[in-house]
Write a protein that holds these residues in place. Structure first.
Motif: not given
Length: 259
Positions: A137-161
């Motif tokens: 969804i983050v990649h779809a959002y950025n593609a829709w916006a035509g720029e990076e508006r959000a970034a995800y990162t995951f450490d050693a677990g399933p939770n998204a920042v």
């Protein structure tokens, strides 16, 4: 701090903090945290944390890393060839307030970290299907916006920042709440006393964005995310006055009283 968790040393400062590898000294006292920039340097940065699971992990961070060091050739390559260059690049991006570069490096590094987990023998699976849907969804959002508006990162677990800028924080929050619904008025979204929750509830997402995000295959489903936290970069630990403490200095007991 490193005796409990290596990365804990980064929490001793506010803002953007780097954990320097060290290793030139025998006792590793040169492996320490360094503040790259204070929290006041880039005040527009915002974070939305999606708690996908609050259960105990099957593989702890410490044991997982030990296994990866012993078995993953990709981890050795990453540590020697990739991480040093990326550290330089992401520090430059942060100091320049270049969100596009910061976002790309952040996501690429998160992806490679989890690739090393898969390269470990036996493989380690920290992310789950909900985690992967957030990535799409983050990649779809950025593609829709035509720029990076959000970034995800995951450490050693399933939770998204998720990182974003204040200009897009409400839009990102509304997008996540749409596909990972919960009652925004019942504490499902914690925003530290800001008006973020009210703005998210009132925000109308663009129909074309919803269509683009839906093409990832994600369908709104309550319960997949247990909690969302909205926050921003803050200072390091603060010294509180005795009257502000919630721990009794004599007994060591919690003195906090719920209203």
């Amino acid at each position: 701090a490193r005796q409990g968790s290596g990365s804990a040393c980064r929490s001793l400062y506010g803002g953007f903090v780097a954990w320097r590898m060290g290793g030139l000294k025998e006792d590793w006292t040169d492996s320490l945290a360094e503040q790259v920039a204070p929290e006041t340097h880039w005040p527009e940065i915002r974070a939305l944390i999606l708690v996908v699971s609050d259960a105990k992990k099957d593989t702890s961070s410490t044991s997982g890393m030990s296994t990866s060091v012993a078995t993953s050739l990709l981890l050795a390559h990453r540590a020697k060839e990739v991480v040093p260059k990326r550290m330089e690049e992401i520090e430059k991006a942060w100091l320049a307030k270049d969100f596009s570069s910061f976002a790309k490096i952040t996501m690429a590094d998160s992806n490679q970290f989890h690739a090393t987990c898969l390269d470990t023998y036996p493989p380690i699976f920290y992310m789950n299907d909900v985690s992967k849907s957030v990535i799409r969804i983050v990649h779809a959002y950025n593609a829709w916006a035509g720029e990076e508006r959000a970034a995800y990162t995951f450490d050693a677990g399933p939770n998204a920042v998720l990182y974003t800028l204040d200009n897009y924080a409400v839009e990102v929050g509304a997008l996540m709440l749409h596909f990972y619904p919960g009652d925004a008025g019942s504490g499902y979204v914690s925003a530290g006393g800001t008006d973020f929750v009210e703005k998210v509830k009132e925000f109308t997402l663009d129909a074309s964005l919803l269509e683009a995000a839906s093409r990832t295959g994600r369908e709104p489903n309550a319960g997949d995310v247990k909690m969302m936290y909205y926050t921003k970069s803050g200072p390091g630990p603060q010294v509180l006055a005795k009257e502000e403490a919630i721990i009794d200095a004599v007994t060591g007991l919690n003195t906090y009283q719920k209203a």
